[in-house]
Design an enzyme around this catalytic site. Structure first.
Site, PDB file in Angstrom:
ATOM      1  CG  HIS A 133      -3.012   2.271  -7.081  1.00 27.98           C
ATOM      2  ND1 HIS A 133      -2.918   2.114  -8.449  1.00 27.98           N
ATOM      3  CD2 HIS A 133      -1.858   1.805  -6.568  1.00 27.98           C
ATOM      4  CE1 HIS A 133      -1.760   1.578  -8.751  1.00 27.98           C
ATOM      5  NE2 HIS A 133      -1.095   1.379  -7.637  1.00 27.98           N
ATOM      6  CD1 TRP A 158       3.988   5.824 -16.274  1.00 25.93           C
ATOM      7  CD2 TRP A 158       5.597   5.356 -14.786  1.00 25.93           C
ATOM      8  NE1 TRP A 158       4.965   6.768 -16.424  1.00 25.93           N
ATOM      9  CE2 TRP A 158       5.968   6.519 -15.525  1.00 25.93           C
ATOM     10  CE3 TRP A 158       6.453   4.888 -13.801  1.00 25.93           C
ATOM     11  CZ2 TRP A 158       7.164   7.182 -15.296  1.00 25.93           C
ATOM     12  CZ3 TRP A 158       7.642   5.564 -13.554  1.00 25.93           C
ATOM     13  CH2 TRP A 158       7.997   6.691 -14.301  1.00 25.93           C
ATOM     14  CG  ASN A 159      -0.657   0.050 -12.747  1.00 28.25           C
ATOM     15  OD1 ASN A 159      -1.481   0.502 -11.966  1.00 28.25           O
ATOM     16  ND2 ASN A 159       0.483  -0.493 -12.333  1.00 28.25           N
ATOM     17  NE  ARG A 195       1.175   3.803  -7.947  1.00 27.28           N
ATOM     18  CZ  ARG A 195       2.391   4.183  -7.599  1.00 27.28           C
ATOM     19  NH1 ARG A 195       2.735   5.461  -7.714  1.00 27.28           N
ATOM     20  NH2 ARG A 195       3.280   3.307  -7.149  1.00 27.28           N
ATOM     21  CD  GLU A 222       4.000  -1.319  -5.330  1.00 24.77           C
ATOM     22  OE1 GLU A 222       4.254  -2.009  -4.305  1.00 24.77           O
ATOM     23  OE2 GLU A 222       3.168  -1.658  -6.192  1.00 24.77           O
ATOM     24  NE  ARG A 223      10.309  -5.238  -4.527  1.00 23.62           N
ATOM     25  CZ  ARG A 223      10.505  -6.317  -5.285  1.00 23.62           C
ATOM     26  NH1 ARG A 223       9.469  -6.985  -5.759  1.00 23.62           N
ATOM     27  NH2 ARG A 223      11.727  -6.718  -5.560  1.00 23.62           N
ATOM     28  CG  HIS A 224      12.231   2.679  -3.787  1.00 22.43           C
ATOM     29  ND1 HIS A 224      13.116   2.510  -4.827  1.00 22.43           N
ATOM     30  CD2 HIS A 224      12.149   4.031  -3.575  1.00 22.43           C
ATOM     31  CE1 HIS A 224      13.557   3.694  -5.215  1.00 22.43           C
ATOM     32  NE2 HIS A 224      12.982   4.635  -4.485  1.00 22.43           N
ATOM     33  NE  ARG A 267       4.377 -12.060  -8.572  1.00 23.58           N
ATOM     34  CZ  ARG A 267       3.258 -11.479  -8.157  1.00 23.58           C
ATOM     35  NH1 ARG A 267       2.992 -10.234  -8.510  1.00 23.58           N
ATOM     36  NH2 ARG A 267       2.417 -12.120  -7.387  1.00 23.58           N
ATOM     37  CG  HIS A 287       0.813   1.543  -3.636  1.00 21.67           C
ATOM     38  ND1 HIS A 287       0.729   2.372  -4.734  1.00 21.67           N
ATOM     39  CD2 HIS A 287       0.792   2.364  -2.545  1.00 21.67           C
ATOM     40  CE1 HIS A 287       0.655   3.632  -4.337  1.00 21.67           C
ATOM     41  NE2 HIS A 287       0.698   3.648  -3.010  1.00 21.67           N
ATOM     42  N   GLY A 288      -0.090  -2.620  -4.798  1.00 21.66           N
ATOM     43  CA  GLY A 288      -0.027  -4.062  -4.952  1.00 21.66           C
ATOM     44  C   GLY A 288       0.887  -4.748  -3.962  1.00 21.66           C
TER      45      GLY A 288
END
Length: 238
Positions: A9, A14-15, A60, A87-89, A115, A182-183
């Site tokens: 996205h 918030w990014n 998003r 996205e990862r929670h 990471r 998402h990332g």
């Protein structure tokens, strides 16, 4: 030759504010909206026509897909929304500023939470209003499926469940697909597609709003991968 496009996205609010977002339903920033439209124009100019799209249930990603479809003049494109592309929670870190958290816990610990492949962030308590059990979009999911904090490995498991259940069969049927997510859910899918090691996936970052194109042969083996942006990356043979 079959193509599939992965798209993180556009930049979210918030990014921009450097916050842990996770499953919090934050909208795109103005920059993110421009990134989404630009991605659509890039795909249109490359002559890519999609048979359908998969997208998470977070706005998003959905907004990115809608802006992209409009820019491509493909608003008719069918879409499947699925929480497994979320996205990862990030558990109890959600909503907190990453710099401030690093000052409190130390940069090394925050780096592990962000990471690492198999380290989970601090979990949400069941009574926390941020818990997904309070969100109507997850009301049909069994309580045991609702995460309170995930590692990338956890995210990979749910993404692969959707991959084998729906996405791969669509590709086997010859469909050209867009996956707007998402990332971390896309990093999980890239790890699978490219058979990356843990060290390789921990080092990988996917930019916002830049289409990542995969090309496959008839056996759905990856032939090439490339970003539609000179800044983000170059065409790469598998």
């Amino acid at each position: 030759m079959l193509k599939q496009v992965l798209l993180r996205h556009g930049e979210s609010q918030w990014n921009r504010e450097n916050r842990f977002t996770g499953w919090t339903d934050v909208d795109l920033s103005d920059t993110g909206r421009m990134e989404a439209a630009k991605a659509g124009r890039q795909l249109r100019d490359h002559g890519i026509v999609f048979d359908g799209a998969y997208v998470s249930v977070l706005q998003r990603a959905i907004r990115t897909l809608w802006l992209l479809k409009e820019a491509m003049d493909q608003v008719w494109m069918q879409e499947v929304k699925d929480w497994r592309l979320n996205e990862r929670h990030y558990g109890s870190l959600q909503g907190l500023n990453k710099t401030e958290i690093a000052e409190h816990y130390g940069e090394a610990q925050v780096h592990l939470w962000r990471r690492s492949f198999d380290v989970r962030p601090p979990a949400l308590h069941a009574s926390d209003p941020r818990h997904p059990r309070f969100d109507l979009r997850y009301r049909s999911l069994p309580a045991g499926r609702l995460p309170t904090g995930e590692s990338l490995d956890d995210t990979l498991l749910r993404v692969l469940e959707l991959w084998y259940e729906s996405i791969l069969p669509d590709m086997q049927a010859g469909k050209t697909l867009l996956i707007a997510a998402h990332g971390n859910s896309l990093r999980a899918l890239v790890k699978h597609l490219d058979a990356l090691s843990v060290a390789e996936i921990e080092a990988l970052t996917i930019p916002t709003g830049v289409p990542l194109v995969y090309e496959f042969d008839d056996e759905l083996r990856v032939l090439a991968r490339y970003y539609l942006s000179e800044e983000a990356g170059q065409r790469e043979a598998a």
